[in-house]
Design a protein around this motif. Structure first.
Motif, short mmCIF file in Angstrom:
data_model
loop_
_atom_site.label_atom_id
_atom_site.label_comp_id
_atom_site.label_asym_id
_atom_site.label_seq_id
_atom_site.Cartn_x
_atom_site.Cartn_y
_atom_site.Cartn_z
N CYS A 130 6.56 -3.15 55.92
CA CYS A 130 6.85 -1.99 55.08
C CYS A 130 6.21 -2.18 53.72
CB CYS A 130 8.36 -1.76 54.94
SG CYS A 130 9.23 -3.03 54.01
N VAL A 131 6.22 -1.09 52.94
CA VAL A 131 5.71 -1.16 51.57
C VAL A 131 6.86 -1.51 50.64
CG1 VAL A 131 4.50 0.10 49.74
CG2 VAL A 131 4.00 0.62 52.15
N ARG A 132 6.61 -2.39 49.69
CA ARG A 132 7.69 -2.82 48.80
C ARG A 132 8.21 -1.63 47.99
NH1 ARG A 132 3.89 -6.36 44.60
NH2 ARG A 132 2.92 -4.58 43.57
N SER A 133 9.52 -1.57 47.82
CA SER A 133 10.16 -0.49 47.07
C SER A 133 10.68 -0.97 45.71
CB SER A 133 11.32 0.10 47.88
OG SER A 133 12.20 -0.93 48.30
N TRP A 134 10.72 -2.26 45.50
CA TRP A 134 11.02 -2.84 44.20
C TRP A 134 10.50 -4.27 44.17
CZ3 TRP A 134 16.52 -5.04 43.26
CH2 TRP A 134 17.13 -5.41 44.45
N SER B 10 6.52 1.82 46.24
CA SER B 10 6.60 3.14 46.87
C SER B 10 8.02 3.35 47.38
CB SER B 10 5.60 3.25 48.02
OG SER B 10 4.28 3.12 47.55
N VAL B 11 8.61 4.50 47.01
CA VAL B 11 9.99 4.80 47.39
C VAL B 11 10.02 6.14 48.12
CG1 VAL B 11 12.35 5.11 46.58
CG2 VAL B 11 10.81 3.56 45.36
N HIS C 220 6.38 -0.50 38.42
CA HIS C 220 7.56 -1.26 38.03
C HIS C 220 7.15 -2.58 37.38
CE1 HIS C 220 11.04 0.56 40.60
NE2 HIS C 220 10.22 1.50 40.17
N LEU C 221 8.04 -3.12 36.58
CA LEU C 221 7.88 -4.48 36.06
C LEU C 221 9.19 -5.21 36.25
CD1 LEU C 221 6.06 -5.68 32.90
CD2 LEU C 221 8.30 -6.62 33.47
#
Length: 549
Positions: A413-417, A445-446, A457-458
């Motif tokens: 999956c694509v990281r969401s955080w 990506s959310v 994000h950081l």
């Protein structure tokens, strides 16, 4: 980047054609490689792509060059016969190091040069592709010293054998404490109460995976003509791929490959698997991607030079390639085969002046401020998995973009955080001195309803004995104030943080982030033994607020 060394005369022998230094240099771009050094007949080559482990040997280069030079084109294959032997896999290894792939190679004596080539390929695959043996490690043994069947089992740390290079028995626990290889790779096994070993039917230890072979049965010498190969690891596809790559390399050397049965508690796998994959790719797609005008016949020829099979819009991917994930990868190889220098230049269709996007200055300033606070920046893969993103953090899925045709659970999956990714970095560096402070800025990506939102994000984490809520609160406050952002903090609860020791960051009545002390249960999930504090800030929302002021 991986670098390999070999003899040019050996490459020429494997290739069946004579190359000099200049001809070799012209061929290396087909392998995304460069000539590093030449000393007489000795050649060093460095690779610019770490995703093509099948090329990290002189045999792999010769196999590719045979296609490029039309010596041998089309789908590569090798003959494999049955050995009649098996490897029995212990059920207890499912949580430790669950996967194994083995085969036997016979019929050619190992000389000093070949032994060095075998060791080089073993080390390149295990250290680079195998992530310093954590994902995959490799053992090569003199097969005639082994009494089959072989058992791959989890055993007590008190088990004793003579490790390679030693003259006296040591227990597995002692090896991890006193042997150089044991100390180097102890962190891979430190969280387990039992350790993986390979053992033959006479109870002789072959190896302590992924640490060290046995001096009795695990030492390959010049003159050996029958080899037993094993790859063990935590990622099933990677283990089988490494075995396939090694089988191809030894087959190219003239060895006869014999398969073994991997007898798991619930399945049987014949190894090496030599499994090919198929993708539907036609000339229209390739032309659209690379800007070419290939016909079907020309595309077939281009792909066969790269050792693919091709018929009626279906590409057959050779068994030693695990880097092909999408038809675009096939299009890239068609372009490489054609030669980038052979593409004609196009006239400019628009004239613009390049400049950074408006948000770049703000993002770079954020990064520099964290560096100024003593944090080290890391860069991680944008692909991840839901176990890492949510289960280990005690957090529910808040909108994940999952990959439909997943090739590996690790990248499903694509990281969401970003916070889970940084905790994973800390877990892989437990052997490094504390304090450890790292941060990452990047894209996440959310999924929100039927749409997918990309955000910048950081996230930052600090790990040491005195890490506290106050420390991370002061760091966040300093960075936001330096960026000119007005904010307030409010009480906040999240499964990954200690209750009462977390807060959310509010800018313009909208939550843009959070920080706090990581919960002990989360630390346990990552095998972390010191307190950790962390934060995550949605820079996209902060920029949106600042643009409206």
């Amino acid at each position: 980047m991986p670098t390999i060394s070999f003899s040019l005369s050996d490459l020429n022998k494997l290739l069946g054609k004579r190359l000099d230094k200049d001809k070799l240099e012209k061929l290396l771009p087909f392998a995304k490689a460069e000539l590093e050094d030449v000393e007489g007949d000795d050649i060093s080559v460095s690779f610019n792509d770490t995703n093509c482990p099948y090329l990290w040997s002189v045999e792999g280069l010769a196999r590719l060059f045979k296609g490029v030079l039309n010596v041998s084109t089309g789908l590569y294959s090798i003959k494999v016969s049955k050995s009649g032997f098996k490897v029995v896999v212990d059920r207890k290894l499912s949580k430790i190091r669950p996967f194994i792939s083995c085969f036997i190679a016979k019929g050619k004596k190992v000389d000093d040069y070949l032994l060095k080539q075998i060791i080089q390929l073993q080390e390149k695959l295990a250290d680079s592709f195998g992530r310093r043996r954590k994902k995959v490690s490799i053992g090569v043994y003199p097969s005639k010293k082994i009494e089959f069947p072989v058992s791959y089992k989890a055993v007590s740390p008190s088990l004793r054998f003579v490790p390679l290079g030693c003259h006296e028995e040591l227990s597995l626990a002692e090896i991890l404490k006193v042997h150089p290889k044991g100390k180097e790779f102890a962190h891979i096994l430190e969280s387990f109460s039992e350790y993986p070993v390979l053992m033959d039917s006479k109870k002789n230890v072959l190896s302590f995976a992924p640490v060290i072979n046995s001096e009795l049965t695990g030492k390959l010498d010049v003159g050996d003509d029958e080899l037993f190969f094993d790859a063990t690891g935590t990622d099933e596809d990677s283990v089988y791929l490494v075995a396939n790559i090694f089988a191809a390399a030894l087959a190219d050397r003239g060895f006869k490959i014999e398969s073994l049965v991997m007898e798991y508690p619930s399945k049987r796998i014949v190894s090496p698997t030599l499994a090919v994959r198929r993708l539907k790719v036609n000339s229209d797609f390739v032309n659209r991607v690379v800007g070419s005008d290939f016909g079907e016949r020309e595309l077939k020829g281009l792909l066969e030079r790269m050792r693919y099979g091709y018929s009626k819009g279906v590409v057959v991917i050779p068994f030693y390639r695990g880097d092909i994930m999408h038809p675009v990868d096939i299009a890239e190889d068609a372009a490489i085969s054609f030669g980038y220098d052979n593409f004609g230049a196009l006239s400019l269709s628009s004239y613009t002046v390049g400049k950074p996007l408006p948000e770049v200055h703000f993002i770079d300033s954020s990064r520099l401020l964290w560096v100024g606070l003593g944090y080290q920046e890391v860069l991680s893969a944008i692909l991840s998995n839901k176990d890492l993103l949510y289960d280990k953090l005690n957090v529910s899925d808040f909108g994940t973009v999952e990959i439909e045709n997943v090739m590996s659970h690790t990248y499903s999956c694509v990281r969401s955080w970003l916070l889970p990714v940084l905790l994973d970095v800390l877990s892989k560096n437990r052997h490094v001195d504390y304090p450890q402070r790292v941060f990452e800025e990047g894209l996440v990506s959310v999924r929100k309803g039927d749409s997918v939102v990309d955000e910048r994000h950081l996230s930052a984490v600090s790990a040491h004995a005195s890490a506290s809520f106050t420390e991370i609160k002061q760091a966040v406050g300093f960075v936001l104030a330096a960026l000119g952002v007005d904010f307030v903090v409010e009480e906040f609860e999240m499964g990954c943080f200690v209750p009462g020791r977390a807060a959310k960051i509010v800018v313009g009545k909208k939550q843009v982030g959070f920080f706090g002390e990581v919960h002990p249960s989360v630390l346990e999930n990552f095998g972390l033994l010191v307190p950790v504090v962390g934060c995550e800030i949605n820079l996209s929302l902060v920029l949106e607020y600042k643009s409206k002021k």
